[in-house]
Design a protein around this motif. Sequence first.
Motif, mmCIF file in Angstrom:
data_model
loop_
_atom_site.group_PDB
_atom_site.id
_atom_site.type_symbol
_atom_site.label_atom_id
_atom_site.label_comp_id
_atom_site.label_asym_id
_atom_site.label_seq_id
_atom_site.Cartn_x
_atom_site.Cartn_y
_atom_site.Cartn_z
ATOM 1 N N ILE A 197 0.837 -1.213 0.000
ATOM 2 C CA ILE A 197 0.000 0.000 0.000
ATOM 3 C C ILE A 197 0.868 1.257 0.000
ATOM 4 O O ILE A 197 0.376 2.365 0.181
ATOM 5 N N PHE A 198 2.177 1.087 -0.179
ATOM 6 C CA PHE A 198 3.067 2.269 -0.148
ATOM 7 C C PHE A 198 3.637 2.567 -1.529
ATOM 8 O O PHE A 198 4.738 3.106 -1.673
ATOM 9 N N GLY A 199 2.873 2.119 -2.566
ATOM 10 C CA GLY A 199 3.315 2.445 -3.924
ATOM 11 C C GLY A 199 4.579 1.694 -4.324
ATOM 12 O O GLY A 199 5.374 2.187 -5.121
ATOM 13 N N GLN A 200 4.764 0.496 -3.765
ATOM 14 C CA GLN A 200 5.967 -0.272 -4.132
ATOM 15 C C GLN A 200 5.933 -0.600 -5.619
ATOM 16 O O GLN A 200 4.913 -1.039 -6.135
ATOM 17 N N THR A 201 7.064 -0.411 -6.302
ATOM 18 C CA THR A 201 7.130 -0.795 -7.714
ATOM 19 C C THR A 201 7.406 -2.290 -7.810
ATOM 20 O O THR A 201 7.812 -2.913 -6.825
ATOM 21 N N ARG A 202 7.227 -2.853 -9.021
ATOM 22 C CA ARG A 202 7.493 -4.283 -9.192
ATOM 23 C C ARG A 202 8.961 -4.577 -8.903
ATOM 24 O O ARG A 202 9.295 -5.605 -8.333
ATOM 25 N N PHE A 203 9.839 -3.631 -9.254
ATOM 26 C CA PHE A 203 11.267 -3.831 -9.017
ATOM 27 C C PHE A 203 11.529 -3.994 -7.519
ATOM 28 O O PHE A 203 12.216 -4.916 -7.082
ATOM 29 N N VAL A 204 10.925 -3.114 -6.711
ATOM 30 C CA VAL A 204 11.101 -3.195 -5.247
ATOM 31 C C VAL A 204 10.575 -4.540 -4.735
ATOM 32 O O VAL A 204 11.228 -5.207 -3.929
ATOM 33 N N LEU A 205 9.450 -4.987 -5.252
ATOM 34 C CA LEU A 205 8.882 -6.264 -4.797
ATOM 35 C C LEU A 205 9.750 -7.436 -5.246
ATOM 36 O O LEU A 205 9.952 -8.397 -4.500
ATOM 37 N N GLN A 206 10.317 -7.339 -6.451
ATOM 38 C CA GLN A 206 11.184 -8.422 -6.938
ATOM 39 C C GLN A 206 12.453 -8.529 -6.083
ATOM 40 O O GLN A 206 12.836 -9.612 -5.642
ATOM 41 N N VAL A 207 13.077 -7.380 -5.834
ATOM 42 C CA VAL A 207 14.297 -7.403 -5.017
ATOM 43 C C VAL A 207 13.963 -7.903 -3.605
ATOM 44 O O VAL A 207 14.675 -8.725 -3.034
ATOM 45 N N SER A 208 12.814 -7.445 -3.088
ATOM 46 C CA SER A 208 12.411 -7.892 -1.729
ATOM 47 C C SER A 208 12.235 -9.396 -1.694
ATOM 48 O O SER A 208 12.678 -10.059 -0.761
#
Length: 366
Positions: free
Chosen positions: A278-289
């Motif tokens: 809900i904090f506007g995470q991009t797909r890149f941020v989610l992939q790295v996470s």
Amino acid sequence: MPSSQRPQRSTQARSRRWFAALAAVALVAGLAILLMGDALGGPSVSAQAPGAAAQEPPPEEGFRGGENPRSNYWGAVREGQSGTTTVKGTETGVLIQNYGEIYRQIRNGPLTTYGSWLMGLMVLGLAGFYLIKGTVRIHEGRSGRLVPRFSELERYLHWSVAVLFIVLTVTGLLLLFGRAFLIPVVGMSGFSATASVSKTLHNFLGPLFVIALVLMIAVFIRDNFPDRGDIGWIRQLLGRTDNPQIGRFNLGEKGWFWMAAVAGLMVSITGLIMDFTIFGQTRFVLQVSQILHGVGALLMIVGSFGHIYMGTIGLEGSFEGMATGYVDENWAKEHHDAWYEEKVREGQVGVAPEGPAASEPREGAS
Ligand code: HEM
């Protein structure tokens, strides 16, 4: 030989047979986990063949000469360019995000392959270690006198973390390896049912684990800083001293604590990033996470194998410390001599346990 020893000898023989059987099962499990790495074999198992997606659609029927607007469009899409859309949200204009393919190669490649190798080797290593060394017994035998080792708070925190960790480990490994291993066994529908239950459990229990882990770190950290007993522990392992002056936790335990703390916080932070998008995470941020989450989790799982081994069959007298809060005096003397001397000075040795520990008769206690 005192009479109390004879029945104990046959019990020990029986428990040794049991444990040998357990080690054999662990050996087979270790080999199975090792084979798992190969069977996964990187992206070809679950991932769509990388080349397939890039094929250009055939030019429009009857189109002659010049640039094909559709392939220009798809070219731009493939480059990850953002287009216009009425859909609200983070990067909704980006139809294809190129890092997705790299992320999938890492997740279905090195992460699962090396992860399963590490787990397999750890299980095999522990099984082999047990077959050679067996359970490390209390040399002096049990004295029957108890020393308080863990408070109720420490034990509740530890077992909350432990139980949550085990559920998260099982559901997490099912999400990571389930596609390759469950589908052949339970079919697509069986897998998707298991995966959705695992995902729900994982997403709801994850935040609870974060809270329990942070509290456990806060409570245990003060006894996990380096001290002179750490050198003593290494010298004792090398057979160079009989007086290692080991404090409440030895260097091995401190190593596990810091691994659980650092990898645990890495898993926790990345888990919360993926759980609450809900904090506007991009797909890149989610992939790295997700990759960092996987790396941290696999390291913790491998480390926990060693910890659980030492906390159950590896070291006689250890488990009851975390189960009842009390350890036998001779266990304390042999494994944490400086901490034991402190307890003697505090008059804490031979104290009657409070609560449930009081009713447990000690084996061999006179
Ligand atoms: C079934 C799983 C587990 C078992 C049987 C187990 C067993 C034990 C035992 C017997 C001790 C006491 C050792 C001693 O007296 O020195 C202990 C301590 C400890 N355990 Fe576990 N444990 C388990 C899971 C975990 C997990 C998942 C974590 C962390 C993520 C964890 C973190 C700790 C910590 C931090 C200590 C205190 C030692 C230190 O602070 O250095 N345990 N455990």
